[in-house]
Design a protein around this motif. Structure first.
Motif, PDB file in Angstrom:
ATOM      1  N   CYS A  58      -6.014   4.133  -1.273  1.00  0.00           N
ATOM      2  CA  CYS A  58      -6.051   3.399  -2.545  1.00  0.00           C
ATOM      3  C   CYS A  58      -4.948   2.338  -2.580  1.00  0.00           C
ATOM      4  O   CYS A  58      -5.175   1.208  -3.044  1.00  0.00           O
ATOM      5  CB  CYS A  58      -5.893   4.364  -3.717  1.00  0.00           C
ATOM      6  SG  CYS A  58      -7.261   5.520  -3.931  1.00  0.00           S
ATOM      7  N   TRP A  59      -3.777   2.711  -2.081  1.00  0.00           N
ATOM      8  CA  TRP A  59      -2.636   1.795  -2.075  1.00  0.00           C
ATOM      9  C   TRP A  59      -2.922   0.562  -1.211  1.00  0.00           C
ATOM     10  O   TRP A  59      -2.476  -0.557  -1.524  1.00  0.00           O
ATOM     11  CB  TRP A  59      -1.408   2.543  -1.561  1.00  0.00           C
ATOM     12  CG  TRP A  59      -0.128   1.762  -1.608  1.00  0.00           C
ATOM     13  CD1 TRP A  59       0.654   1.497  -2.698  1.00  0.00           C
ATOM     14  CD2 TRP A  59       0.533   1.158  -0.486  1.00  0.00           C
ATOM     15  NE1 TRP A  59       1.747   0.762  -2.336  1.00  0.00           N
ATOM     16  CE2 TRP A  59       1.710   0.544  -0.978  1.00  0.00           C
ATOM     17  CE3 TRP A  59       0.259   1.089   0.877  1.00  0.00           C
ATOM     18  CZ2 TRP A  59       2.607  -0.131  -0.145  1.00  0.00           C
ATOM     19  CZ3 TRP A  59       1.147   0.413   1.708  1.00  0.00           C
ATOM     20  CH2 TRP A  59       2.303  -0.185   1.203  1.00  0.00           C
TER      21      TRP A  59
ATOM     22  N   PHE B 172      -6.191  -1.877  -3.081  1.00  0.00           N
ATOM     23  CA  PHE B 172      -5.989  -2.778  -4.212  1.00  0.00           C
ATOM     24  C   PHE B 172      -5.564  -4.187  -3.792  1.00  0.00           C
ATOM     25  O   PHE B 172      -6.028  -5.175  -4.382  1.00  0.00           O
ATOM     26  CB  PHE B 172      -4.971  -2.184  -5.197  1.00  0.00           C
ATOM     27  CG  PHE B 172      -5.605  -1.369  -6.292  1.00  0.00           C
ATOM     28  CD1 PHE B 172      -6.181  -1.993  -7.395  1.00  0.00           C
ATOM     29  CD2 PHE B 172      -5.634   0.010  -6.215  1.00  0.00           C
ATOM     30  CE1 PHE B 172      -6.767  -1.260  -8.408  1.00  0.00           C
ATOM     31  CE2 PHE B 172      -6.223   0.764  -7.219  1.00  0.00           C
ATOM     32  CZ  PHE B 172      -6.798   0.133  -8.322  1.00  0.00           C
TER      33      PHE B 172
ATOM     34  N   TRP C 284      -6.767  -8.072  -5.086  1.00  0.00           N
ATOM     35  CA  TRP C 284      -5.856  -9.113  -5.564  1.00  0.00           C
ATOM     36  C   TRP C 284      -5.981 -10.383  -4.728  1.00  0.00           C
ATOM     37  O   TRP C 284      -5.841 -11.480  -5.258  1.00  0.00           O
ATOM     38  CB  TRP C 284      -4.420  -8.582  -5.536  1.00  0.00           C
ATOM     39  CG  TRP C 284      -4.245  -7.322  -6.327  1.00  0.00           C
ATOM     40  CD1 TRP C 284      -4.989  -6.917  -7.404  1.00  0.00           C
ATOM     41  CD2 TRP C 284      -3.293  -6.291  -6.110  1.00  0.00           C
ATOM     42  NE1 TRP C 284      -4.558  -5.707  -7.870  1.00  0.00           N
ATOM     43  CE2 TRP C 284      -3.508  -5.290  -7.094  1.00  0.00           C
ATOM     44  CE3 TRP C 284      -2.256  -6.096  -5.188  1.00  0.00           C
ATOM     45  CZ2 TRP C 284      -2.738  -4.143  -7.164  1.00  0.00           C
ATOM     46  CZ3 TRP C 284      -1.483  -4.958  -5.258  1.00  0.00           C
ATOM     47  CH2 TRP C 284      -1.724  -3.988  -6.231  1.00  0.00           C
TER      48      TRP C 284
ATOM     49  N   TYR D  55       5.526  -1.864  -6.479  1.00  0.00           N
ATOM     50  CA  TYR D  55       4.381  -1.429  -5.669  1.00  0.00           C
ATOM     51  C   TYR D  55       4.755  -0.991  -4.253  1.00  0.00           C
ATOM     52  O   TYR D  55       4.304   0.062  -3.789  1.00  0.00           O
ATOM     53  CB  TYR D  55       3.344  -2.559  -5.587  1.00  0.00           C
ATOM     54  CG  TYR D  55       1.968  -2.085  -5.172  1.00  0.00           C
ATOM     55  CD1 TYR D  55       1.144  -1.423  -6.082  1.00  0.00           C
ATOM     56  CD2 TYR D  55       1.493  -2.283  -3.878  1.00  0.00           C
ATOM     57  CE1 TYR D  55      -0.115  -0.976  -5.712  1.00  0.00           C
ATOM     58  CE2 TYR D  55       0.231  -1.840  -3.501  1.00  0.00           C
ATOM     59  CZ  TYR D  55      -0.567  -1.184  -4.421  1.00  0.00           C
ATOM     60  OH  TYR D  55      -1.816  -0.731  -4.046  1.00  0.00           O
TER      61      TYR D  55
ATOM     62  N   THR E  24       0.204   0.647 -12.496  1.00  0.00           N
ATOM     63  CA  THR E  24       0.758  -0.577 -11.905  1.00  0.00           C
ATOM     64  C   THR E  24      -0.343  -1.397 -11.245  1.00  0.00           C
ATOM     65  O   THR E  24      -0.400  -2.627 -11.387  1.00  0.00           O
ATOM     66  CB  THR E  24       1.853  -0.240 -10.880  1.00  0.00           C
ATOM     67  OG1 THR E  24       2.928   0.449 -11.537  1.00  0.00           O
ATOM     68  CG2 THR E  24       2.412  -1.501 -10.228  1.00  0.00           C
ATOM     69  N   SER E  25      -1.228  -0.735 -10.510  1.00  0.00           N
ATOM     70  CA  SER E  25      -2.329  -1.436  -9.838  1.00  0.00           C
ATOM     71  C   SER E  25      -3.260  -2.094 -10.848  1.00  0.00           C
ATOM     72  O   SER E  25      -3.688  -3.241 -10.661  1.00  0.00           O
ATOM     73  CB  SER E  25      -3.104  -0.454  -8.962  1.00  0.00           C
ATOM     74  OG  SER E  25      -2.273   0.136  -7.989  1.00  0.00           O
TER      75      SER E  25
ATOM     76  N   THR F 156      -4.003  -6.138 -11.444  1.00  0.00           N
ATOM     77  CA  THR F 156      -5.396  -6.613 -11.455  1.00  0.00           C
ATOM     78  C   THR F 156      -5.725  -7.345 -12.753  1.00  0.00           C
ATOM     79  O   THR F 156      -6.344  -8.425 -12.733  1.00  0.00           O
ATOM     80  CB  THR F 156      -6.363  -5.424 -11.275  1.00  0.00           C
ATOM     81  OG1 THR F 156      -6.019  -4.705 -10.085  1.00  0.00           O
ATOM     82  CG2 THR F 156      -7.796  -5.907 -11.179  1.00  0.00           C
TER      83      THR F 156
END
Length: 431
Positions: free
Chosen positions: A6-7, A10, A14, A43, A74-75, A79
């Motif tokens: 997932c990290w 994202f 972006w 992040y 945060t993600s 976004t």
């Protein structure tokens, strides 16, 4: 493994949002620096905390679920911010002084006189502040051994959060306005590197560095040097950030910050100081967000807007200082020693504390759109030392969204007076 996937996923989203918004992340700009500020401070360090790799924080930040929640919010925040930029790009024509080919117009004699007048006022306010707190209570002098050593955290608190008086007025002149003046003097030197301009810049540079370090804060000097680097990029390279030069200036800043940690924080050796710099940079700003999720709503119910600035009591509530209240809960031992601590975090933390996750989803794209509009408007000014200085000042101002609440930007006297000073210095320049 799910966390890492997932990290890594994202940033792909972006990347496409940045392309769609025509935002160049290698160019100095308000939008691009807001983006990079959150990436760097909120992040990059998330995997370090998730896997317990930071020895300075592993004791207090060890709940994987909460860390994952911090990552998620945060993600989503990044976004939604980029979505706001995208909407702005679609509905606004992007004007920028980067597109203009004419040279920078220097200040007139009267404008230079007003610049010097404002700078003198800032220096006088700094001297008044030092006189008020007393030479023996200056944290910097205690840290470097000029005066008898005292508890640096007590002195630092007494110079800011626990200052007896209206500290914000002193801070306005000896930090915010002084920075703007320093930027202008630097730009004047870059476009006309005469001896007088060089002497004036060196003088104001030293005064500014002293003002930024008297309370033994470490970050402001780093941001000041970075801002000067951005100014150089705008003046000399049309805003493009040279990567090799960036790494060079970052290396210098790391050395400076390591030395500051060794002197100010009384760490045992330079190795620990070096580790502290990276811990502070990559995970230090994330930890407060973690504690905000611990504090709201389990310890304290959601605020429903009560953290909003309430100038002169015009609203029917007493403003709730989130940063100080969370710090008092997290480290209640400071209250015994008289230290008034503060734990600010990324702006989504305040939105969450007030309105749960609804606040993040509703307000973040609006914030992104507003930032984009400001970027478009200010970057359309004619190229002058004052317009470039104001633009870079705003870049650093909004860059701090990675570690401060959004209500600090509402009814902000600092921003108001920066605009007043800008108009005062450049009032004869027509756009």
């Amino acid at each position: 493994m799910i966390f890492i996937l997932c990290w890594l996923a994202f940033p792909l989203i972006w990347y496409f949002l940045l392309l769609s918004s025509n935002l160049k992340v290698d160019r100095v700009g308000i939008c691009s620096l807001v983006f990079w500020g959150i990436i760097i401070y909120q992040y990059l360090g998330l995997p370090i905390l998730f896997f317990g790799l930071d020895r300075f924080r592993v004791t207090d930040v060890n709940n994987e679920k909460i860390i994952f929640d911090v990552f998620f919010y945060t993600s989503i925040t990044i976004t939604l911010l980029l979505s706001g930029f995208f909407v702005g790009f679609k509905f606004l024509n992007k004007f920028s002084f980067y597109k203009k080919n004419h040279s920078i117009i220097d200040l007139s004699t009267s404008q230079n006189s007003r610049l010097i007048l404002v700078t003198i006022v800032c220096i006088l306010v700094l001297l008044s502040y030092l006189n008020k707190i007393g030479f023996e209570n200056v944290a910097l002098f205690s840290a470097i051994g000029i005066i008898d050593s005292k508890a640096s955290d007590v002195l630092r608190s007494g110079m800011s959060n626990a200052f007896e008086g209206k500290y914000h007025w002193y801070y306005l002149f000896m930090n915010r306005i002084l920075l703007l003046c320093s930027f202008i003097f630097y730009i004047k030197y870059l476009i006309n590197p005469f001896r007088l301009n060089r002497v004036l810049f060196i003088f104001i540079f030293l005064i500014t560095v002293f003002s930024l370090t008297i309370s033994t804060e470490k970050g402001p000097v780093a941001f000041f040097l970075i801002a000067l680097f951005f100014i150089n990029s705008i003046v000399k390279r049309n805003g493009i950030i040279p990567i090799k030069a960036l790494f060079s200036i970052l290396s210098i800043i790391v050395i400076i910050l390591t030395s500051f940690y060794f002197l100010f924080m009384r760490v045992d050796n330079f190795g620990d100081a070096f580790s502290s710099v990276f811990s502070r940079t990559l995970t230090g700003q994330i930890e407060p967000a973690y504690h905000y999720l611990e504090f709201f709503p389990k310890v304290h119910p959601f605020l429903n807007g009560k953290s909003m600035t309430n100038p002169m009591g015009i609203f029917p509530f007493e403003s709730y200082n989130i940063a100080q209240e969370v710090m008092a809960w997290y480290n209640d031992s400071q209250l015994v020693t008289g230290i008034v601590g503060s734990m600010p975090t990324i702006f989504w933390g305040e939105l969450y504390a007030n309105f749960n996750y609804y606040g993040i989803f509703i307000f973040t794209p609006i914030i992104g759109l507003i930032i984009y509009i400001i970027d478009v408007y200010v970057s359309s000014f004619r190229l002058t030392p004052t317009s470039i200085a104001l633009y870079v000042w705003l870049c650093m101002y909004f860059f701090n969204l990675n570690g401060t609440g959004i209500t600090n930007y509402l009814f902000d006297i600092y921003l108001f007076f920066i605009v007043v000073v800008y108009i005062f210095i450049t009032k004869k320049i027509k756009f």
